[in-house]
Design a protein around this motif. Structure first.
Motif, PDB file in Angstrom:
ATOM      1  N   THR A  10      38.992  42.119  31.424  1.00 53.17           N
ATOM      2  CA  THR A  10      39.387  41.134  30.410  1.00 53.17           C
ATOM      3  C   THR A  10      40.669  40.432  30.858  1.00 53.17           C
ATOM      4  OG1 THR A  10      40.677  42.759  29.158  1.00 53.17           O
ATOM      5  CG2 THR A  10      38.369  42.435  28.507  1.00 53.17           C
ATOM      6  N   ALA A  11      40.831  39.194  30.391  1.00 54.74           N
ATOM      7  CA  ALA A  11      42.035  38.407  30.702  1.00 54.74           C
ATOM      8  C   ALA A  11      42.525  37.764  29.412  1.00 54.74           C
ATOM      9  CB  ALA A  11      41.728  37.342  31.752  1.00 54.74           C
ATOM     10  N   SER A  12      43.836  37.580  29.314  1.00 58.67           N
ATOM     11  CA  SER A  12      44.444  37.103  28.068  1.00 58.67           C
ATOM     12  C   SER A  12      44.137  35.659  27.682  1.00 58.67           C
ATOM     13  CB  SER A  12      45.964  37.299  28.126  1.00 58.67           C
ATOM     14  OG  SER A  12      46.510  36.639  29.267  1.00 58.67           O
ATOM     15  N   PRO A  13      43.926  34.722  28.621  1.00 61.77           N
ATOM     16  CA  PRO A  13      43.686  33.336  28.185  1.00 61.77           C
ATOM     17  C   PRO A  13      42.442  33.204  27.313  1.00 61.77           C
ATOM     18  CG  PRO A  13      44.202  33.410  30.523  1.00 61.77           C
ATOM     19  CD  PRO A  13      43.988  34.820  30.088  1.00 61.77           C
TER      20      PRO A  13
ATOM     21  N   ASP B  71      53.182  30.022  33.135  1.00 58.02           N
ATOM     22  CA  ASP B  71      52.444  30.888  32.221  1.00 58.02           C
ATOM     23  C   ASP B  71      51.919  32.162  32.894  1.00 58.02           C
ATOM     24  OD1 ASP B  71      52.842  29.256  30.017  1.00 58.02           O
ATOM     25  OD2 ASP B  71      51.098  28.017  30.485  1.00 58.02           O
ATOM     26  N   ASN B  72      51.702  33.181  32.053  1.00 54.64           N
ATOM     27  CA  ASN B  72      51.228  34.479  32.535  1.00 54.64           C
ATOM     28  C   ASN B  72      49.796  34.750  32.110  1.00 54.64           C
ATOM     29  OD1 ASN B  72      53.795  35.054  33.592  1.00 54.64           O
ATOM     30  ND2 ASN B  72      54.480  35.948  31.659  1.00 54.64           N
ATOM     31  N   ILE B  73      49.131  35.593  32.897  1.00 52.32           N
ATOM     32  CA  ILE B  73      47.812  36.114  32.550  1.00 52.32           C
ATOM     33  C   ILE B  73      47.925  37.635  32.518  1.00 52.32           C
ATOM     34  CG2 ILE B  73      45.408  36.362  33.258  1.00 52.32           C
ATOM     35  CD1 ILE B  73      45.617  33.686  34.684  1.00 52.32           C
ATOM     36  N   THR B  74      47.571  38.238  31.397  1.00 55.61           N
ATOM     37  CA  THR B  74      47.547  39.697  31.304  1.00 55.61           C
ATOM     38  C   THR B  74      46.112  40.165  31.479  1.00 55.61           C
ATOM     39  OG1 THR B  74      49.465  39.743  29.845  1.00 55.61           O
ATOM     40  CG2 THR B  74      48.063  41.695  29.863  1.00 55.61           C
ATOM     41  N   LEU B  75      45.911  41.050  32.447  1.00 54.89           N
ATOM     42  CA  LEU B  75      44.579  41.536  32.802  1.00 54.89           C
ATOM     43  C   LEU B  75      44.442  43.008  32.476  1.00 54.89           C
ATOM     44  CD1 LEU B  75      44.773  39.865  36.281  1.00 54.89           C
ATOM     45  CD2 LEU B  75      43.193  39.124  34.519  1.00 54.89           C
ATOM     46  N   ALA B  76      43.219  43.407  32.158  1.00 50.44           N
ATOM     47  CA  ALA B  76      42.931  44.830  31.943  1.00 50.44           C
ATOM     48  C   ALA B  76      41.549  45.128  32.512  1.00 50.44           C
ATOM     49  CB  ALA B  76      42.970  45.160  30.458  1.00 50.44           C
ATOM     50  N   TRP B  77      41.430  46.237  33.238  1.00 51.42           N
ATOM     51  CA  TRP B  77      40.128  46.609  33.799  1.00 51.42           C
ATOM     52  C   TRP B  77      39.945  48.120  33.770  1.00 51.42           C
ATOM     53  CZ3 TRP B  77      44.126  44.637  36.753  1.00 51.42           C
ATOM     54  CH2 TRP B  77      44.660  45.463  37.741  1.00 51.42           C
ATOM     55  N   SER B  78      38.663  48.518  33.718  1.00 53.89           N
ATOM     56  CA  SER B  78      38.300  49.934  33.701  1.00 53.89           C
ATOM     57  C   SER B  78      36.833  50.059  34.104  1.00 53.89           C
ATOM     58  CB  SER B  78      38.517  50.531  32.308  1.00 53.89           C
ATOM     59  OG  SER B  78      37.709  49.865  31.360  1.00 53.89           O
TER      60      SER B  78
ATOM     61  N   GLY C 200      45.175  22.491  40.064  1.00 53.70           N
ATOM     62  CA  GLY C 200      44.639  22.233  38.733  1.00 53.70           C
ATOM     63  C   GLY C 200      43.122  22.320  38.768  1.00 53.70           C
ATOM     64  N   ALA C 201      42.531  23.190  37.936  1.00 53.25           N
ATOM     65  CA  ALA C 201      41.081  23.391  37.922  1.00 53.25           C
ATOM     66  C   ALA C 201      40.714  24.286  36.748  1.00 53.25           C
ATOM     67  CB  ALA C 201      40.616  24.028  39.234  1.00 53.25           C
ATOM     68  N   THR C 202      39.410  24.540  36.600  1.00 53.09           N
ATOM     69  CA  THR C 202      38.903  25.468  35.593  1.00 53.09           C
ATOM     70  C   THR C 202      38.569  26.783  36.290  1.00 53.09           C
ATOM     71  OG1 THR C 202      38.010  23.634  34.305  1.00 53.09           O
ATOM     72  CG2 THR C 202      37.146  25.823  33.819  1.00 53.09           C
ATOM     73  N   TYR C 203      38.982  27.892  35.680  1.00 53.50           N
ATOM     74  CA  TYR C 203      38.891  29.187  36.358  1.00 53.50           C
ATOM     75  C   TYR C 203      38.316  30.297  35.470  1.00 53.50           C
ATOM     76  CZ  TYR C 203      42.243  27.291  39.812  1.00 53.50           C
ATOM     77  OH  TYR C 203      42.879  26.545  40.777  1.00 53.50           O
ATOM     78  N   PHE C 204      37.980  31.418  36.141  1.00 48.49           N
ATOM     79  CA  PHE C 204      37.738  32.709  35.509  1.00 48.49           C
ATOM     80  C   PHE C 204      38.341  33.751  36.451  1.00 48.49           C
ATOM     81  CE2 PHE C 204      34.133  32.021  38.299  1.00 48.49           C
ATOM     82  CZ  PHE C 204      33.864  33.274  38.856  1.00 48.49           C
ATOM     83  N   VAL C 205      38.322  35.005  36.052  1.00 42.85           N
ATOM     84  CA  VAL C 205      38.896  36.064  36.887  1.00 42.85           C
ATOM     85  C   VAL C 205      37.795  37.056  37.261  1.00 42.85           C
ATOM     86  CG1 VAL C 205      40.650  37.877  37.060  1.00 42.85           C
ATOM     87  CG2 VAL C 205      41.126  35.802  35.741  1.00 42.85           C
TER      88      VAL C 205
END
Length: 201
Positions: free
Chosen positions: A35-38, A49-56, A127-132
């Motif tokens: 998951t990512a915060s945006p 700006d920051n992105i907070t990530l969580a994985w498991s 500059g672009a559209t993204y995912f993680v």
């Protein structure tokens, strides 16, 4: 001559084996929950700006499925809308040739428990559209599983990054001041020249 022929055949077989064993995205299981915060559609500013990530590990899979996982690497990836007509961002199933994910976020030792990380979007991110996306790597550094913040078609939970333009408010103010000074100077010289012309008459 026979030696050269054997050498060519050996090289051909080596290349064939390398291609056969190359990691492909389609062969990976989606065993990681990422998951990512945006929020969907959110615009982040590069360098700010920051992105907070969580994985498991996805616990719905059989126990021990992660026995070969040694490292997790998390990457910022281009969404299809930002890949269109841009060959240098092209998605290829063979991961060694894939250009979808070009911006490394973090690389950490694997643990099945929940892991979090906060990343500041780098100034050089376009500059672009993204995912993680996150990859689980084995001891040889080969991708063996993945997780991502979007669906299989890469159309949901996408966010944008606004690139740094290189312009600052202070520069804009300085530019405006110089422009105003130039106009005032020009008008001053014009009136002085006119006055000299009148006095000479």
């Amino acid at each position: 001559m026979a030696t050269n022929a054997c050498l060519v055949v050996s090289l051909w077989i080596s290349c064939l084996l390398a291609t056969t064993h190359a990691a492909t995205f389609s062969s990976l299981q989606r065993t990681l929950v990422l998951t990512a915060s945006p929020q969907a559609g959110q615009v982040l500013k590069a360098g700010e700006d920051n992105i907070t990530l969580a994985w498991s590990l996805n616990t719905t899979f059989a126990s021990g499925i992660d026995s070969t996982y040694k490292t997790i690497t998390v990457e910022l990836c281009y969404a299809p809308i930002s890949q269109k007509d841009r060959g240098w961002r092209k998605t290829v199933d063979e991961l060694a040739k894939d250009k979808t994910c070009q911006h490394n976020i973090v690389k950490k030792p694997y643990t099945s428990s929940n892991t979090t990380f906060t990343w500041t979007v780098r100034k050089d991110v376009p500059g672009a559209t993204y995912f993680v996306r996150a990859y689980a790597l084995d001891s040889a550094g080969k991708e063996v599983a993945f997780g991502q913040t979007t669906d299989a078609h890469k159309t949901t939970n996408l966010f944008e990054v606004e690139a740094i333009t290189g312009r600052h408010v202070s520069l804009d103010i300085a530019s405006a001041c110089f422009s105003a000074f130039s106009i005032v100077s020009l008008l001053g010289f014009f009136f002085m020249d006119k006055r000299k012309a009148k006095s000479s008459k």
